[in-house]
Design a protein around this motif. Sequence first.
Motif, PDB file in Angstrom:
ATOM      1  N   LEU A 146      -9.785  52.574 -48.232  1.00 46.64           N
ATOM      2  CA  LEU A 146     -10.744  53.391 -47.500  1.00 46.64           C
ATOM      3  C   LEU A 146     -10.141  53.867 -46.176  1.00 46.64           C
ATOM      4  O   LEU A 146      -9.610  53.060 -45.405  1.00 46.64           O
ATOM      5  CB  LEU A 146     -11.993  52.557 -47.230  1.00 46.64           C
ATOM      6  N   THR A 147     -10.217  55.174 -45.913  1.00 46.63           N
ATOM      7  CA  THR A 147      -9.563  55.751 -44.739  1.00 46.63           C
ATOM      8  C   THR A 147     -10.534  56.621 -43.947  1.00 46.63           C
ATOM      9  O   THR A 147     -11.052  57.615 -44.476  1.00 46.63           O
ATOM     10  CB  THR A 147      -8.364  56.619 -45.158  1.00 46.63           C
ATOM     11  N   PRO A 148     -10.806  56.290 -42.679  1.00 39.84           N
ATOM     12  CA  PRO A 148     -11.637  57.161 -41.855  1.00 39.84           C
ATOM     13  C   PRO A 148     -10.950  58.507 -41.629  1.00 39.84           C
ATOM     14  O   PRO A 148      -9.711  58.591 -41.568  1.00 39.84           O
ATOM     15  CB  PRO A 148     -11.773  56.397 -40.535  1.00 39.84           C
ATOM     16  N   LEU A 149     -11.723  59.553 -41.495  1.00 45.40           N
ATOM     17  CA  LEU A 149     -11.163  60.859 -41.169  1.00 45.40           C
ATOM     18  C   LEU A 149     -10.722  60.886 -39.709  1.00 45.40           C
ATOM     19  O   LEU A 149     -11.246  60.143 -38.872  1.00 45.40           O
ATOM     20  CB  LEU A 149     -12.191  61.952 -41.439  1.00 45.40           C
ATOM     21  N   PRO A 150      -9.751  61.731 -39.358  1.00 47.63           N
ATOM     22  CA  PRO A 150      -9.256  61.784 -37.979  1.00 47.63           C
ATOM     23  C   PRO A 150     -10.369  62.092 -36.982  1.00 47.63           C
ATOM     24  O   PRO A 150     -11.238  62.933 -37.242  1.00 47.63           O
ATOM     25  CB  PRO A 150      -8.224  62.918 -38.025  1.00 47.63           C
ATOM     26  N   ASP A 151     -10.326  61.391 -35.846  1.00 48.32           N
ATOM     27  CA  ASP A 151     -11.199  61.640 -34.695  1.00 48.32           C
ATOM     28  C   ASP A 151     -12.665  61.305 -34.957  1.00 48.32           C
ATOM     29  O   ASP A 151     -13.533  61.635 -34.140  1.00 48.32           O
ATOM     30  CB  ASP A 151     -11.084  63.101 -34.222  1.00 48.32           C
ATOM     31  N   VAL A 152     -12.966  60.631 -36.081  1.00 50.23           N
ATOM     32  CA  VAL A 152     -14.363  60.359 -36.401  1.00 50.23           C
ATOM     33  C   VAL A 152     -14.977  59.349 -35.435  1.00 50.23           C
ATOM     34  O   VAL A 152     -16.142  59.478 -35.042  1.00 50.23           O
ATOM     35  CB  VAL A 152     -14.519  59.906 -37.866  1.00 50.23           C
ATOM     36  N   ILE A 153     -14.207  58.351 -34.987  1.00 52.38           N
ATOM     37  CA  ILE A 153     -14.748  57.347 -34.076  1.00 52.38           C
ATOM     38  C   ILE A 153     -15.122  57.981 -32.743  1.00 52.38           C
ATOM     39  O   ILE A 153     -16.182  57.698 -32.167  1.00 52.38           O
ATOM     40  CB  ILE A 153     -13.748  56.199 -33.865  1.00 52.38           C
ATOM     41  N   GLU A 154     -14.258  58.869 -32.250  1.00 49.53           N
ATOM     42  CA  GLU A 154     -14.562  59.548 -30.990  1.00 49.53           C
ATOM     43  C   GLU A 154     -15.824  60.386 -31.113  1.00 49.53           C
ATOM     44  O   GLU A 154     -16.633  60.453 -30.172  1.00 49.53           O
ATOM     45  CB  GLU A 154     -13.375  60.423 -30.575  1.00 49.53           C
ATOM     46  N   MET A 155     -16.008  61.025 -32.264  1.00 52.75           N
ATOM     47  CA  MET A 155     -17.225  61.809 -32.483  1.00 52.75           C
ATOM     48  C   MET A 155     -18.447  60.913 -32.494  1.00 52.75           C
ATOM     49  O   MET A 155     -19.451  61.182 -31.815  1.00 52.75           O
ATOM     50  CB  MET A 155     -17.104  62.581 -33.803  1.00 52.75           C
ATOM     51  N   LEU A 156     -18.390  59.799 -33.244  1.00 52.38           N
ATOM     52  CA  LEU A 156     -19.536  58.905 -33.308  1.00 52.38           C
ATOM     53  C   LEU A 156     -19.841  58.286 -31.949  1.00 52.38           C
ATOM     54  O   LEU A 156     -21.014  58.136 -31.575  1.00 52.38           O
ATOM     55  CB  LEU A 156     -19.277  57.810 -34.347  1.00 52.38           C
ATOM     56  N   ASP A 157     -18.805  57.934 -31.205  1.00 52.15           N
ATOM     57  CA  ASP A 157     -19.005  57.362 -29.872  1.00 52.15           C
ATOM     58  C   ASP A 157     -19.674  58.341 -28.915  1.00 52.15           C
ATOM     59  O   ASP A 157     -20.295  57.928 -27.930  1.00 52.15           O
ATOM     60  CB  ASP A 157     -17.670  56.913 -29.274  1.00 52.15           C
ATOM     61  N   SER A 158     -19.548  59.634 -29.190  1.00 51.07           N
ATOM     62  CA  SER A 158     -20.094  60.646 -28.284  1.00 51.07           C
ATOM     63  C   SER A 158     -21.592  60.862 -28.458  1.00 51.07           C
ATOM     64  O   SER A 158     -22.229  61.509 -27.617  1.00 51.07           O
ATOM     65  CB  SER A 158     -19.369  61.986 -28.498  1.00 51.07           C
ATOM     66  N   ILE A 159     -22.187  60.337 -29.525  1.00 53.26           N
ATOM     67  CA  ILE A 159     -23.605  60.564 -29.789  1.00 53.26           C
ATOM     68  C   ILE A 159     -24.431  59.629 -28.907  1.00 53.26           C
ATOM     69  O   ILE A 159     -24.256  58.412 -28.951  1.00 53.26           O
ATOM     70  CB  ILE A 159     -23.936  60.320 -31.268  1.00 53.26           C
ATOM     71  N   PRO A 160     -25.346  60.158 -28.105  1.00 53.76           N
ATOM     72  CA  PRO A 160     -26.151  59.301 -27.215  1.00 53.76           C
ATOM     73  C   PRO A 160     -27.009  58.303 -27.992  1.00 53.76           C
ATOM     74  O   PRO A 160     -27.411  58.559 -29.134  1.00 53.76           O
ATOM     75  CB  PRO A 160     -27.037  60.307 -26.466  1.00 53.76           C
TER      76      PRO A 160
END
Length: 223
Positions: free
Chosen positions: A85-99
């Motif tokens: 299983l491989t996360p897509l690039p930059d997905v963690i930064e996107m999720l972290d940005s959601i209030p």
Amino acid sequence: MTNLTKPRAILFDWDNTLVNTWPLIHSALNMTLRHMDHPEWTYERVTKEVKQSMRESFPAMFGDRWKEAAQHYQQSYRAVHLEQLTPLPDVIEMLDSIPAHVFVGVVSNKQGPTLRLELEQLGWQKYFKVAVGASDAARDKPHPDPVLLALKDSGISPALDVWFVGDTGVDLGVAEATGSTAILYGDHDFDGDAATYDGFPYHAHARNHVELKALIAANVLVR
């Protein structure tokens, strides 16, 4: 930057919206096709045609033996999915940005137990208040049932202030069926009208998670 309704909730598709599972799906499906004495599919065909859940698509593919095929597919997929299983690039930064005040969930056509195993494997439970998979609701995407189930205890009703983010027409279809804001994810090629994909309309398009993070910032954080 696209001006959208400020979301109270953001619901994500899973496969190939948050994680790269096309190689896993391709391998498991071909193992199943061989088991069922069917010709194998190319990788390109898999990425183009695999959209619906198994209970929606397998009866047409395998007829009366579709449950046997579904069981074989699940066994083949689960044999390797947690290790590959491989996360897509930059997905963690996107999720972290959601209030924190935004209700965030996953609505997938992957079987619910498998979906939640993958969430646990990645340690991503903290990002999502709910994870709804295939067979958790009475019907799967593009029917509205799984979105209604995901929002059931949130106090939020489907409307334009619910964003649905996904990479296929099935995801856009469930957004349309629930009156939600459809966000098309992925580096897609468009034929004809760029405001529709696979026959369904969408409100915005993010080619990657850098663009999706910017879309969220423009419509969630600053307004």
